[in-house]
Design a protein around this motif. Structure first.
Motif, mmCIF file in Angstrom:
data_model
loop_
_atom_site.group_PDB
_atom_site.id
_atom_site.type_symbol
_atom_site.label_atom_id
_atom_site.label_comp_id
_atom_site.label_asym_id
_atom_site.label_seq_id
_atom_site.Cartn_x
_atom_site.Cartn_y
_atom_site.Cartn_z
ATOM 1 N N GLY A 229 0.780 -1.223 0.000
ATOM 2 C CA GLY A 229 0.000 0.000 0.000
ATOM 3 C C GLY A 229 0.809 1.268 0.000
ATOM 4 O O GLY A 229 0.262 2.346 0.270
ATOM 5 N N HIS A 230 2.116 1.198 -0.335
ATOM 6 C CA HIS A 230 2.952 2.395 -0.408
ATOM 7 C C HIS A 230 2.857 2.959 -1.819
ATOM 8 O O HIS A 230 3.707 2.692 -2.669
ATOM 9 N N ALA A 231 1.837 3.756 -2.064
ATOM 10 C CA ALA A 231 1.561 4.210 -3.427
ATOM 11 C C ALA A 231 2.121 5.584 -3.711
ATOM 12 O O ALA A 231 1.708 6.251 -4.651
ATOM 13 N N GLY A 232 3.070 6.070 -2.919
ATOM 14 C CA GLY A 232 3.593 7.423 -3.063
ATOM 15 C C GLY A 232 4.200 7.684 -4.430
ATOM 16 O O GLY A 232 3.781 8.581 -5.154
ATOM 17 N N ALA A 233 5.225 6.935 -4.800
ATOM 18 C CA ALA A 233 5.917 7.171 -6.074
ATOM 19 C C ALA A 233 5.820 5.970 -7.000
ATOM 20 O O ALA A 233 6.628 5.819 -7.915
ATOM 21 N N THR A 234 4.829 5.110 -6.753
ATOM 22 C CA THR A 234 4.761 3.873 -7.532
ATOM 23 C C THR A 234 4.282 4.101 -8.956
ATOM 24 O O THR A 234 4.493 3.246 -9.815
ATOM 25 N N CYS A 235 3.639 5.238 -9.243
ATOM 26 C CA CYS A 235 3.185 5.494 -10.611
ATOM 27 C C CYS A 235 4.389 5.637 -11.546
ATOM 28 O O CYS A 235 4.465 4.981 -12.590
ATOM 29 N N SER A 236 5.356 6.488 -11.168
ATOM 30 C CA SER A 236 6.552 6.653 -11.995
ATOM 31 C C SER A 236 7.382 5.375 -12.014
ATOM 32 O O SER A 236 7.973 5.016 -13.043
ATOM 33 N N ARG A 237 7.416 4.665 -10.880
ATOM 34 C CA ARG A 237 8.171 3.411 -10.835
ATOM 35 C C ARG A 237 7.509 2.337 -11.688
ATOM 36 O O ARG A 237 8.178 1.483 -12.274
ATOM 37 N N ALA A 238 6.170 2.355 -11.764
ATOM 38 C CA ALA A 238 5.471 1.407 -12.635
ATOM 39 C C ALA A 238 5.800 1.671 -14.103
ATOM 40 O O ALA A 238 5.895 0.742 -14.913
ATOM 41 N N LEU A 239 5.987 2.941 -14.459
ATOM 42 C CA LEU A 239 6.399 3.273 -15.823
ATOM 43 C C LEU A 239 7.791 2.721 -16.126
ATOM 44 O O LEU A 239 8.066 2.273 -17.247
ATOM 45 N N LEU A 240 8.672 2.765 -15.132
ATOM 46 C CA LEU A 240 9.994 2.177 -15.315
ATOM 47 C C LEU A 240 9.891 0.661 -15.529
ATOM 48 O O LEU A 240 10.631 0.087 -16.332
ATOM 49 N N PHE A 241 8.983 0.022 -14.798
ATOM 50 C CA PHE A 241 8.755 -1.413 -14.980
ATOM 51 C C PHE A 241 8.279 -1.688 -16.403
ATOM 52 O O PHE A 241 8.711 -2.651 -17.053
ATOM 53 N N GLY A 242 7.384 -0.819 -16.907
ATOM 54 C CA GLY A 242 6.925 -0.984 -18.282
ATOM 55 C C GLY A 242 8.053 -0.819 -19.279
ATOM 56 O O GLY A 242 8.134 -1.565 -20.270
ATOM 57 N N ALA A 243 8.945 0.148 -19.032
ATOM 58 C CA ALA A 243 10.092 0.331 -19.925
ATOM 59 C C ALA A 243 11.020 -0.874 -19.871
ATOM 60 O O ALA A 243 11.575 -1.298 -20.899
ATOM 61 N N LEU A 244 11.201 -1.443 -18.687
ATOM 62 C CA LEU A 244 12.029 -2.645 -18.543
ATOM 63 C C LEU A 244 11.440 -3.796 -19.356
ATOM 64 O O LEU A 244 12.162 -4.494 -20.090
ATOM 65 N N LEU A 245 10.134 -4.004 -19.243
ATOM 66 C CA LEU A 245 9.479 -5.072 -19.998
ATOM 67 C C LEU A 245 9.555 -4.811 -21.499
ATOM 68 O O LEU A 245 9.712 -5.749 -22.295
ATOM 69 N N LEU A 246 9.470 -3.541 -21.899
ATOM 70 C CA LEU A 246 9.584 -3.214 -23.320
ATOM 71 C C LEU A 246 10.969 -3.565 -23.845
ATOM 72 O O LEU A 246 11.114 -4.106 -24.946
ATOM 73 N N GLY A 247 12.006 -3.282 -23.039
ATOM 74 C CA GLY A 247 13.348 -3.650 -23.454
ATOM 75 C C GLY A 247 13.540 -5.149 -23.533
ATOM 76 O O GLY A 247 14.195 -5.659 -24.457
ATOM 77 N N VAL A 248 12.958 -5.862 -22.598
ATOM 78 C CA VAL A 248 13.085 -7.317 -22.576
ATOM 79 C C VAL A 248 12.394 -7.946 -23.781
ATOM 80 O O VAL A 248 12.904 -8.898 -24.381
ATOM 81 N N THR A 249 11.221 -7.426 -24.140
ATOM 82 C CA THR A 249 10.436 -8.022 -25.230
ATOM 83 C C THR A 249 10.717 -7.369 -26.574
ATOM 84 O O THR A 249 9.980 -7.617 -27.532
ATOM 85 N N SER A 250 11.755 -6.540 -26.670
ATOM 86 C CA SER A 250 12.031 -5.840 -27.923
ATOM 87 C C SER A 250 12.342 -6.813 -29.065
ATOM 88 O O SER A 250 11.915 -6.591 -30.212
ATOM 89 N N ALA A 251 13.070 -7.872 -28.763
ATOM 90 C CA ALA A 251 13.427 -8.829 -29.823
ATOM 91 C C ALA A 251 12.198 -9.566 -30.351
ATOM 92 O O ALA A 251 12.001 -9.645 -31.576
ATOM 93 N N PRO A 252 11.326 -10.156 -29.478
ATOM 94 C CA PRO A 252 10.116 -10.797 -30.013
ATOM 95 C C PRO A 252 9.207 -9.830 -30.760
ATOM 96 O O PRO A 252 8.618 -10.192 -31.780
#
Length: 341
Positions: A229-252
């Motif tokens: 429930g620590h939702a203070g800065a998780t919005c920007s951190r969730a975007l970083l998670f999305g960028a990480l997944l985008l980099g991982v799935t870039s080849a497929p």
């Protein structure tokens, strides 16, 4: 005229760092489970040394950032307790059940093994249950780090050492490729994987840049914060998670855009159950330590925090014990089958 704020620039650069980190994780197949299994099966410790080299590179980068006074506030540390050891053992057991650690899970998703999408879901559930239902509380915070009391010259030396290892690994791989022995087809050459040292060096460099731009970030910490429930800065951190997944799935994604056939593996109920349960164990363990194995390798171990090294050693021991047990069980079954035949 569009008004671009410094925060937007910083966020964009941080997202690019997370994207590059995802590419490096995918190309290097970085995983603690694979590192321990390499020791057991091949009597080699190249992957484990690459993980430690990544921690060393992060330490050197943080020391340089600290010397230029651009290092943000450090994440909290924790004392070494029995919960640290038990958490490390549970983290290793969860990684063994899952078949990959936190970093290895991301690499598996990038390789088209879509059942591993269930691992972050299980990780979130494990953190949520441990924090809410079982009342697991993170250990008492300690904010100081002995690593940052070293001089900048030590940082330069550490970075130079790791850079030398990475350059040697890259040169060795290039030499094998030019002799025509690395891959059997042009298609495999185009998708050739990076060596562990090159991949972990890229991960370490991008993580230091990300640390300076947006603070210490790992996707498992984001999941743990959301679960608690620590939702203070998780919005920007969730975007970083999305960028990480985008980099991982870039080849497929690139292969799909070219019309090439996807190389995804079949999703089974058994593998989904293993990923969910393994992720849940790792999530529960992360609150006891605290932190997942990516947080240990990239944050706490470079800061020379004793609890991180104890937890990582316990995790590696548990992975090795589980792997050896599975091998002994398979050998026993094979002997029984051959005897009955």
């Amino acid at each position: 005229m569009i008004d671009i704020t410094p925060r937007a620039v910083t966020g964009t650069l941080a997202a690019l760092c997370a994207l590059v980190m995802g590419v490096a994780i995918r190309r290097g197949a970085t995983c603690t489970v694979a590192a321990v299994n390499e020791i057991i099966d091949e009597r080699r410790c190249g992957r484990l040394l690459a993980l430690i080299a990544a921690s060393t590179l992060v330490l050197g980068g943080l020391l340089l950032a600290h010397s230029f006074d651009v290092l943000p506030s450090l994440p909290a540390s924790a004392p070494v307790t029995r919960a640290t050891v038990w958490g490390g053992l549970m983290l290793g057991l969860g990684a063994s059940v899952n078949g990959a650690c936190a970093l290895g899970t991301i690499a598996r998703i990038g390789a088209g093994q879509w059942c591993y999408v269930a691992t972050p879901i299980g990780y979130y559930a494990g953190c949520h249950v441990a924090a809410r239902a079982l009342g697991v509380e993170p250990p008492l915070a300690v904010h100081d780090s002995p690593a940052l009391h070293a001089s900048a010259s030590i940082a330069v030396l550490l970075v130079a050492i790791v850079a030398t290892f990475a350059a040697g690994a890259l040169h060795s791989r290039f030499a094998r490729t030019t002799r025509g022995v690395s891959r059997s087809t042009p298609e495999e050459d185009r998708h050739a994987s990076w060596s562990p040292h090159v991949a972990t060096s890229a991960i370490g460099i991008t993580f230091v840049l990300l640390f300076v731009l947006d603070g210490a970030w790992t996707y498992t910490d984001t999941l743990a914060d959301l679960a608690q429930g620590h939702a203070g800065a998780t919005c920007s951190r969730a975007l970083l998670f999305g960028a990480l997944l985008l980099g991982v799935t870039s080849a497929p994604v690139a292969r799909a855009m070219r019309g090439a056939q996807a190389r995804a593996t079949r999703v089974t109920a058994l593998q989904l159950a293993r990923c969910l349960s393994g992720g849940a164990l790792m999530g529960w363990a992360s609150l006891m330590i605290p932190g997942g194995n990516d947080s240990l390798v990239l944050v706490a171990m470079p800061l020379l925090r004793p609890y991180a090294w104890v937890a990582f050693a316990a995790m590696s021991f548990a992975i090795g014990a589980a792997s050896l047990s599975c091998r002994l069980l398979r050998a026993h079954r094979q002997r029984e089958t051959s005897r009955l035949a």
